[in-house]
Design an enzyme around this catalytic site. Structure first.
Site, PDB file in Angstrom:
ATOM      1  N   LEU A  63       3.461  -6.563  -8.033  1.00 32.75           N
ATOM      2  CA  LEU A  63       3.240  -6.038  -6.692  1.00 32.75           C
ATOM      3  C   LEU A  63       1.984  -6.714  -6.148  1.00 32.75           C
ATOM      4  O   LEU A  63       1.057  -7.008  -6.906  1.00 32.75           O
ATOM      5  CB  LEU A  63       3.027  -4.518  -6.721  1.00 32.75           C
ATOM      6  CG  LEU A  63       4.237  -3.657  -7.068  1.00 32.75           C
ATOM      7  CD1 LEU A  63       3.821  -2.190  -7.243  1.00 32.75           C
ATOM      8  CD2 LEU A  63       5.313  -3.769  -6.014  1.00 32.75           C
ATOM      9  N   ASP A  64       1.945  -6.954  -4.852  1.00 33.93           N
ATOM     10  CA  ASP A  64       0.767  -7.547  -4.231  1.00 33.93           C
ATOM     11  C   ASP A  64      -0.454  -6.670  -4.452  1.00 33.93           C
ATOM     12  O   ASP A  64      -0.339  -5.455  -4.652  1.00 33.93           O
ATOM     13  CB  ASP A  64       0.984  -7.717  -2.724  1.00 33.93           C
ATOM     14  CG  ASP A  64       2.023  -8.774  -2.392  1.00 33.93           C
ATOM     15  OD1 ASP A  64       2.342  -9.593  -3.260  1.00 33.93           O
ATOM     16  OD2 ASP A  64       2.503  -8.758  -1.248  1.00 33.93           O
ATOM     17  N   ARG A  65      -1.620  -7.266  -4.380  1.00 30.84           N
ATOM     18  CA  ARG A  65      -2.886  -6.558  -4.582  1.00 30.84           C
ATOM     19  C   ARG A  65      -2.968  -5.294  -3.711  1.00 30.84           C
ATOM     20  O   ARG A  65      -3.386  -4.246  -4.170  1.00 30.84           O
ATOM     21  CB  ARG A  65      -4.071  -7.475  -4.267  1.00 30.84           C
ATOM     22  CG  ARG A  65      -5.429  -6.790  -4.417  1.00 30.84           C
ATOM     23  CD  ARG A  65      -6.572  -7.632  -3.898  1.00 30.84           C
ATOM     24  NE  ARG A  65      -6.761  -8.841  -4.651  1.00 30.84           N
ATOM     25  CZ  ARG A  65      -7.549  -8.953  -5.722  1.00 30.84           C
ATOM     26  NH1 ARG A  65      -8.208  -7.912  -6.152  1.00 30.84           N
ATOM     27  NH2 ARG A  65      -7.671 -10.102  -6.328  1.00 30.84           N
TER      28      ARG A  65
END
Length: 180
Positions: A63-65
């Site tokens: 998942l993105d930051r």
């Protein structure tokens, strides 16, 4: 004065002998990086080292930051291979929730765009035609709530493109609240 370093608590959703599911916090990256001391992967590895000297840990997805949510990590190579197969055959349905400030044009809909990955600026851009660089990107969305902050929408990507959700929603004037 002796200060102890603060190490975040790992939020385990489910764990068995084959895999572990954790809640990734927004602001933390998913996998090990030479530029980050504490990542979701490093927290899980620290947890696994309590029971096993050299645990295996395979990153199944990311998942993105800025995104929080459930992440699955394999504890065996064979489990990583099996999960990778499920993801590649699209047998895993990912569901995302986002809050947008603007009212969506319809209460539900499908979006189809062609995205080009812009590595220099670490983003994706929409192109109007398919090409070798511009990949078809499809998602469906539906409004599931509304309050003073905005509209809560459920998003189901049919394809898994780089920054797909944020780019496709922004393209119809629905930038996600809190997204840089």
């Amino acid at each position: 004065m002796n200060k102890k370093a603060h190490f975040p608590v790992l939020q385990i959703i489910h764990e068995n002998k084959d895999y572990i599911v954790v809640n990734k916090s927004a602001g933390r990256i998913s996998e090990k990086s030479p530029y980050e001391e504490i990542t979701t992967e490093s927290l899980i590895l620290k947890h696994l080292l309590v029971a096993k000297r050299k645990p295996y840990l395979g990153v199944i997805h990311r998942l993105d930051r800025v995104t929080s949510g459930a992440l699955i990590f394999a504890k065996k190579k064979s489990v990583l291979v099996a999960f990778n197969q499920l993801f590649s055959e699209r047998k895993v349905q990912k569901i995302y929730l986002a809050i947008v400030k603007n009212e969506p044009p319809k209460s539900s809909g499908d979006l189809l765009n062609y995205l080009v990955k812009n590595n220099l600026e670490n983003r994706a851009d929409i192109d109007h035609t398919a090409s070798k660089e511009a990949k078809e990107s499809i998602l469906s969305y539906k409004v599931i709530g509304k309050n003073n902050f905005g509209y809560l929408i459920e998003i189901k990507p049919k394809t898994g493109r780089f920054h797909q959700i944020r780019v496709q929603l922004a393209n119809i004037n629905l930038p996600i609240i809190g997204d840089a």
